[in-house]
Design a protein around this motif. Sequence first.
Motif, PDB file in Angstrom:
ATOM      1  N   ASP A 199      -1.091  -6.517   4.025  1.00 21.66           N
ATOM      2  CA  ASP A 199      -1.903  -5.782   3.061  1.00 21.66           C
ATOM      3  C   ASP A 199      -2.206  -6.676   1.865  1.00 21.66           C
ATOM      4  O   ASP A 199      -1.309  -7.369   1.352  1.00 21.66           O
ATOM      5  N   PHE A 247      -6.303  -4.413   5.022  1.00 16.83           N
ATOM      6  CA  PHE A 247      -5.119  -4.572   5.868  1.00 16.83           C
ATOM      7  C   PHE A 247      -5.470  -5.170   7.225  1.00 16.83           C
ATOM      8  O   PHE A 247      -6.605  -5.080   7.697  1.00 16.83           O
ATOM      9  N   ALA A 271       0.846  -1.195   0.000  1.00 13.07           N
ATOM     10  CA  ALA A 271       0.000   0.000   0.000  1.00 13.07           C
ATOM     11  C   ALA A 271       0.880   1.242   0.000  1.00 13.07           C
ATOM     12  O   ALA A 271       1.799   1.358   0.805  1.00 13.07           O
ATOM     13  N   ASP A 298      -7.422  -1.563  -0.845  1.00 10.63           N
ATOM     14  CA  ASP A 298      -6.489  -2.253   0.033  1.00 10.63           C
ATOM     15  C   ASP A 298      -7.208  -2.730   1.287  1.00 10.63           C
ATOM     16  O   ASP A 298      -7.970  -1.974   1.904  1.00 10.63           O
TER      17      ASP A 298
END
Length: 774
Positions: free
Chosen positions: A563, A580, A46, A578
């Motif tokens: 991620d 996470f 990311a 994304d």
Amino acid sequence: MSSAYAQTEEVKQTAETTESADAKRVTITGRKVGTGLMVDEDAPKARSTVTREELIKQRPTGNAYQALDLLPAVNSYNYDGTGLFGGGLTLRGFNSDQIGFTVNGVPVNDSGSFSVFPQEFVDQENTCTNFVTQGSTDVDSPHVGATGGNIGITTCEPEKERRIRAMQTFGSLKMYKSFLRYDTGLIGDSKTRFFISASHARSDKWKGEGQAQRNHVDLGGRIDFDRFNYINGNILVNSAVNNNINSISLAQMNQFGYNYDFSSSFTPGHVTPVKGTAQVEVGPSPQYYKLAANPFQNVIASVTGQFRLAENTDLKVLPYFWYGYGTGGVQQKVVAENGFLSGGKLTGTVDLNGDGDTLDRIIMAGSSVTRTQRPGITASISHTMNNHTLLGGFWYEQATHRQTGPIVPVDASGNSADVWLRDGIIFRPDGTPYESRDWKTISTAWQFFLQDTISLMDNKLSINIGVRSPHVKRDFTNYANEGGTLATYTTTYNVQQTYSDLLPQLGIKYQIDNTNQLYASLAKNMKAPPNFAFAPTSNNVQFVNGVATITGNLKEETAWNLDVGYRHQSDKLTAQVDIFNVDFKNRQGNAYDPIADKSIYTNVGAVSMRGMEIEMGNKPINGLSFYGSVSYTQSKVKDNIVFSKTAFLPTSGNEFSLTPNWKYGLSAQYETGAFYGRFKFKHTSAQYASLMNDELVPSYHVLDFDAGYQFPNWGMMKKPTVRLNVSNILNEQYRNPSSATILNTKAVNGVNASTAFYYLGAPRFTSITLSADF
């Protein structure tokens, strides 16, 4: 037409950068979306980037926190509308002192506490990119205090054409900034170029009395021997004196109003000296604004050299030097004339008001003074071999961090003898300076790093395997001082502690087709304990047989960051999604040590954070471009905090403080020819001010407007431009906690309450900037 307006084409950024190898390869090179808030990233992790196209449209007095304001997971705020007074930032719940900051590859977190002061670094006019790595730090990042990712700032290189650029900004609250930059263009053998810039800025505070004054000089030079070998250097010099903006509690705001600040009067001031009678002075409450100042000076100097050793082998060397001096907080303090250090005891006497006795308690100016000298170097070699690109190297620095607490007299009008606390200081009876603290920390940090980038399946699949091994040795000395009555204050002692870890990284990227890619990364980060963990104020040091010994479970903070994401990068649209998960262990804070039977700075448990981040931007369509970001963070404290044999805080299951669940950012821009106009909108959901979740901070939203027009060239004047910046158009009133360390604001289970203090949102602020090249 200025590059600020040339956004209708897909432009490749090719400017060299002194940031990490990862940043150079995958962050700076890429097509830019129309707003300048996003580029086509290529890293298997990311990452978000703000480019020059965005930065040039922001208020020239702004700082890095303002530049990153709309990016996903970045929860930032500033103390005022100009950016001159500083601000605060968290990222996925990590505070700024848990995030690694670099400027041209130089680490700029405070070497002792890892604090960040964004208003000090560089002039906005000379900044080309700001990037955020939300989870995994870069493998060559020069940090021992970055559990939450890293943020990098890259300054603009000297121009290849000779140029003089002048800019003048005027704004509300008597704000102005004058900026002048000279670029030599290519000189001599057409391989060398330099620039120098200088600026002066000032602004009144938006509440209360006082102002900010800032002087800044940036210098840069570059020599390109050929397309493989170059030297690029920068010196950034900053000097400022700010009156602080007061952070206030919720109770104070409810009682005194939104504009409650430091006192504008020194009343009651000094008492008439009378020999033989004890004068007990009481300073203004709240403190007098002139005795709440924050002067600071700093220099960031670096040189980057890249040299081709063989056809597929390059050497990169980055030596640097960081210097800082400053004092801050509130200088107003009352000092007892009979409380000076003498013979290891606080029994020495000094007549502070000149009345012939030592019976008094007198208002003086004094606070923490910090002086840092910090040389370092990063060196790396990259080598391409078949489908492997190897990167290996080391980083080394030694920071000498001197923290003292002198005092100087205050005159009848409330002016200190020296706002820098250097001249006119008060001495003890033995001729040494009075010190409310007297610490010296030598922090020796180093690391080795190695990364292999493997390209497979006709470059569709890329695998990064890396590891770095940060170490830091804290050599802490407390010199006897007047900071407290315990033996740890009045005795000189030295403690040494080394912290290290092995931090692996794994990144995978799969290019589905020309416009779509998948990525995943897993990385471990760490942060060593700050130097104040060894100070008398922490209760971490006790004397065993006369020898200073560190007690408690004082370990490195660590965080595993996972991620998984998807990117779409086409001619019209760039987007990233994304997901996470962060496993944060050994979080440092104050808690009970059953062996020492007292509260110390130690390991207070674990936190988990998980969530989602989305950002999206388009290439301009008929002059219209948009950028949007959405982030959701769910945090969970896993452990209770024990304070004594019978008292504890039931924090397990609570949300982490200063971690809003939702954050939205939007920039909508129209640009055609010489004109642009855009609105920026940010929404921050509710967040807690304490780990006990017993004081909720309401959600808020802020709307800004920017516009600019470039006039035709006129005589020697090229690209004459006027820009308008209006922040907080709706005059939104909101607050952000000033500290991430508040545990509970209400007494519970025998644990006394602490007070949460807030920086309040500044009202509408308008500025106009005129600029031209010559």
